[in-house]
Design a protein around this motif. Sequence first.
Motif, PDB file in Angstrom:
ATOM      1  N   PRO A  66       4.599  49.335  36.855  1.00  0.00           N
ATOM      2  CA  PRO A  66       5.294  49.962  35.731  1.00  0.00           C
ATOM      3  C   PRO A  66       4.593  51.273  35.361  1.00  0.00           C
ATOM      4  CG  PRO A  66       4.874  47.650  35.277  1.00  0.00           C
ATOM      5  CD  PRO A  66       4.185  47.970  36.558  1.00  0.00           C
ATOM      6  N   LEU A  67       5.341  52.299  35.131  1.00  0.00           N
ATOM      7  CA  LEU A  67       4.854  53.628  34.742  1.00  0.00           C
ATOM      8  C   LEU A  67       4.252  54.446  35.872  1.00  0.00           C
ATOM      9  CD1 LEU A  67       3.035  52.832  31.363  1.00  0.00           C
ATOM     10  CD2 LEU A  67       5.357  53.713  31.660  1.00  0.00           C
ATOM     11  N   GLU A  68       3.834  53.791  36.917  1.00  0.00           N
ATOM     12  CA  GLU A  68       3.105  54.565  37.912  1.00  0.00           C
ATOM     13  C   GLU A  68       3.410  54.105  39.335  1.00  0.00           C
ATOM     14  OE1 GLU A  68      -0.352  56.243  36.792  1.00  0.00           O
ATOM     15  OE2 GLU A  68       0.025  57.494  38.536  1.00  0.00           O
ATOM     16  N   LYS A  69       3.899  55.053  40.119  1.00  0.00           N
ATOM     17  CA  LYS A  69       4.129  54.751  41.527  1.00  0.00           C
ATOM     18  C   LYS A  69       3.087  55.518  42.321  1.00  0.00           C
ATOM     19  CE  LYS A  69       7.686  55.017  45.070  1.00  0.00           C
ATOM     20  NZ  LYS A  69       9.096  55.281  45.322  1.00  0.00           N
ATOM     21  N   ILE A  70       2.332  54.810  43.121  1.00  0.00           N
ATOM     22  CA  ILE A  70       1.299  55.479  43.914  1.00  0.00           C
ATOM     23  C   ILE A  70       1.662  55.340  45.390  1.00  0.00           C
ATOM     24  CG2 ILE A  70      -1.126  55.493  44.579  1.00  0.00           C
ATOM     25  CD1 ILE A  70      -1.735  54.253  41.837  1.00  0.00           C
ATOM     26  N   VAL A  71       1.646  56.452  46.080  1.00  0.00           N
ATOM     27  CA  VAL A  71       1.906  56.435  47.515  1.00  0.00           C
ATOM     28  C   VAL A  71       0.674  56.985  48.210  1.00  0.00           C
ATOM     29  CG1 VAL A  71       3.364  57.310  49.360  1.00  0.00           C
ATOM     30  CG2 VAL A  71       4.370  56.765  47.152  1.00  0.00           C
ATOM     31  N   GLY A  72       0.167  56.247  49.158  1.00  0.00           N
ATOM     32  CA  GLY A  72      -0.991  56.710  49.927  1.00  0.00           C
ATOM     33  C   GLY A  72      -0.616  56.770  51.397  1.00  0.00           C
ATOM     34  N   THR A  73      -1.077  57.797  52.075  1.00  0.00           N
ATOM     35  CA  THR A  73      -0.712  57.930  53.488  1.00  0.00           C
ATOM     36  C   THR A  73      -1.926  58.276  54.339  1.00  0.00           C
ATOM     37  OG1 THR A  73      -0.222  60.274  53.232  1.00  0.00           O
ATOM     38  CG2 THR A  73       1.622  58.767  52.988  1.00  0.00           C
ATOM     39  N   THR A  74      -1.802  57.978  55.607  1.00  0.00           N
ATOM     40  CA  THR A  74      -2.795  58.422  56.586  1.00  0.00           C
ATOM     41  C   THR A  74      -2.135  58.448  57.961  1.00  0.00           C
ATOM     42  OG1 THR A  74      -4.914  57.977  57.646  1.00  0.00           O
ATOM     43  CG2 THR A  74      -3.673  56.054  56.931  1.00  0.00           C
ATOM     44  N   LYS A  75      -2.709  59.225  58.843  1.00  0.00           N
ATOM     45  CA  LYS A  75      -2.248  59.229  60.234  1.00  0.00           C
ATOM     46  C   LYS A  75      -3.215  58.438  61.108  1.00  0.00           C
ATOM     47  CE  LYS A  75      -0.653  62.852  62.221  1.00  0.00           C
ATOM     48  NZ  LYS A  75      -0.537  64.194  62.810  1.00  0.00           N
ATOM     49  N   ALA A  76      -4.339  58.010  60.502  1.00  0.00           N
ATOM     50  CA  ALA A  76      -5.445  57.451  61.283  1.00  0.00           C
ATOM     51  C   ALA A  76      -5.222  55.992  61.663  1.00  0.00           C
ATOM     52  CB  ALA A  76      -6.751  57.633  60.540  1.00  0.00           C
ATOM     53  N   ILE A  77      -4.236  55.750  62.505  1.00  0.00           N
ATOM     54  CA  ILE A  77      -4.039  54.411  63.071  1.00  0.00           C
ATOM     55  C   ILE A  77      -4.458  54.478  64.534  1.00  0.00           C
ATOM     56  CG2 ILE A  77      -1.579  54.856  63.571  1.00  0.00           C
ATOM     57  CD1 ILE A  77      -1.125  51.808  63.096  1.00  0.00           C
ATOM     58  N   ASP A  78      -5.064  53.411  65.000  1.00  0.00           N
ATOM     59  CA  ASP A  78      -5.534  53.372  66.383  1.00  0.00           C
ATOM     60  C   ASP A  78      -5.351  51.940  66.883  1.00  0.00           C
ATOM     61  OD1 ASP A  78      -6.572  54.289  68.718  1.00  0.00           O
ATOM     62  OD2 ASP A  78      -8.616  54.583  67.993  1.00  0.00           O
ATOM     63  N   GLY A  79      -5.545  51.746  68.178  1.00  0.00           N
ATOM     64  CA  GLY A  79      -5.441  50.393  68.701  1.00  0.00           C
ATOM     65  C   GLY A  79      -4.785  50.349  70.069  1.00  0.00           C
ATOM     66  N   TYR A  80      -4.539  49.122  70.509  1.00  0.00           N
ATOM     67  CA  TYR A  80      -3.971  48.948  71.845  1.00  0.00           C
ATOM     68  C   TYR A  80      -2.967  47.806  71.838  1.00  0.00           C
ATOM     69  CZ  TYR A  80      -6.748  44.700  72.269  1.00  0.00           C
ATOM     70  OH  TYR A  80      -7.271  43.450  72.066  1.00  0.00           O
ATOM     71  N   VAL A  81      -2.158  47.778  72.868  1.00  0.00           N
ATOM     72  CA  VAL A  81      -1.325  46.607  73.128  1.00  0.00           C
ATOM     73  C   VAL A  81      -1.313  46.381  74.637  1.00  0.00           C
ATOM     74  CG1 VAL A  81       0.794  48.011  73.031  1.00  0.00           C
ATOM     75  CG2 VAL A  81       0.947  45.521  72.810  1.00  0.00           C
TER      76      VAL A  81
END
Lengths: 185, 277
Positions: free
Chosen positions: A37-52
Motif C-alpha cells: 500500500p502506498l508504495e510500489k518498488i521495482v528492482g531490476t538487474t541484468k546479472a543473471i548467470d547459469g547453465y542448463v
Amino acid sequence: MKHLTFSVLFIAAVVTAQEYHVDRKAENLVKFTSDAPLEKIVGTTKAIDGYVLLQSIDGKQSGEFQFEVDLATLDTGIGLRNRHMRDNYLETKRYPFAVYKGRIIEAEETADGYRVKTQGIFDLHGVQKEMTIDGRVTATEKGYRAESRFEIALADFKIERPQLMLLKVGEVVQVEVEFYVVPAK
Amino acid sequence: MGKRIIAIAVVLSCTVWAQTPSWQRRAPETGPLELFHALHVSMLPTAETLQQGDLEFEVSHRFIPTIDSGADAFYGFDGPANIRLALDYAVTDRLLITVGRTNVQDNLELQIKYKALQFRHDRFPVLVSLRGGSAYNSEIFAPVKSSVRRWQFYGQLIANTLVGEKLGIGVVPSYLYNSHIFCCDPQYSFTFGSYVQYYASPHWSVFAEWNPTVSGWRKTYDSFSLGLELETGGHFFKIILTNNDKLNSSLFLAGADRDFWAGDMRFGFMITRLIKL
C-alpha cells in the motif's frame, strides 16, 4: 534386434545432451515488484548467470539447470534504498546470490516453443526452499529464450520486511525473469 | 545380447546424466564502496554522494537561544532560529551539486562534491572526496569594503573510513577564504575538522564532530557538535547539540560564538529526504 535398435537410438538421443549457458551479453532481465500500500518498488538487474544441460529423450525435453542472480546488482532506482536492501534485508555480503537449481520435470510443446515445469531448490538469504516454477521457452537463432513469472514470500526466506517510510515492502514480491541461453563453448 | 546392450546403454546414459557442467560461477559484484550513511555528519560533509539522478532535500534549524535559557524559552526551541534549505542533485554517481540558502545574511551557496578515490580494504576501507563551494551574502547588516567581499569561497578534503561496519571516522581539513566579510582585509580560516559516528542499529546512530581552527581568523570558539541520527528509508533525522548556530558552510567554518564546554549549547535539527523524479 528390436531392442538393439532401440538402445542405439536411446544412446544417440542421450548423447545429444547439450550444455547451454546464460548469454550474459543478451538483453536479460530480472525484475522484482513489491506492491505494498502506498508504495510500489521495482528492482531490476541484468546479472543473471547459469547453465542448463538439455536432454532430449524419446523426443521429450528434459534437463537440469542452475540459474543465479547477483543480488548486489539489484537497482531500485534510489541509491540509498539499494544500500538498505543490500545491507539490512538481503544481506548480500553474506548471501550474494539467489540460486535456483533443479530440473525440468515437464515440457509441453507449444506453437513457438515449450511450456516447461521445473522443480528445484530456491536458495535465497541463506534459506533453501523447494519450489516449482513454470516458464516458457522459445527457440532463438543461437539457442533459447526463457521467461518465467513467480512469487516469493519474503517470510519463507527469513527476509525481514522493512516497515519504515520509503521502503514499504509487500509480503510477497512478484519476480519476472527473462533471459537467453546459448550453447556452451 | 539385447539385454546386454540395454545395460550398456543405461550405464552410458547415466554417465551422460551425471555430466558435470563446464559453467562456473563468477565472482559477485562488489557494488560501490559506501561508508557513512548520510551526506553530512553534523555540519561537516561525509565523503558520500548520491546515485546518479537522485535528489535530496534538506531543511535544518539551529535555535539561537542556548539550552540554559530554560523552560521559559523551551530550551531554545521557542526560537528564533537560523534556517537552512538545500537541494542536492547527483549529476553522476560521483558528482554532487548542492544549492543551499540560509536566512543568516541571506547566504546563498553553491557546492560541488566529487568522490575522488576509494580504497577497498577489509578493515579500513577509505573514501576520499573533494568539496568546493562559493557563497554570496546578499543581505548584510554592516557595510563591506566592496561588493566583492560579499563572496566567500571554500575547499574541503574529506577522508572517511568505516571500522567493522559500525564506527565511521572522518577528517575534513577545510580552507575558507574571506571568513570575515566585514574585516578590512580579506581573512582566511584553515580548520581541521574531524568526526566519529557510531551506527548502533540500521536505524540509530550517534555522532560527535569537532572543527578546530588551525590558523587564520576564528570567531571566539572552535565548533563542537553532538547528535543523534535516525535513518528511516529515504529520510535522515538528526537532533544536534552545538555551540555553532550557523548552517551554511562558509558561515560555519569561521567558528562558533559560544563556549561548548561552558554549556552554551543550542539545539538544532536536520531533516533530509531523498526524492526520485
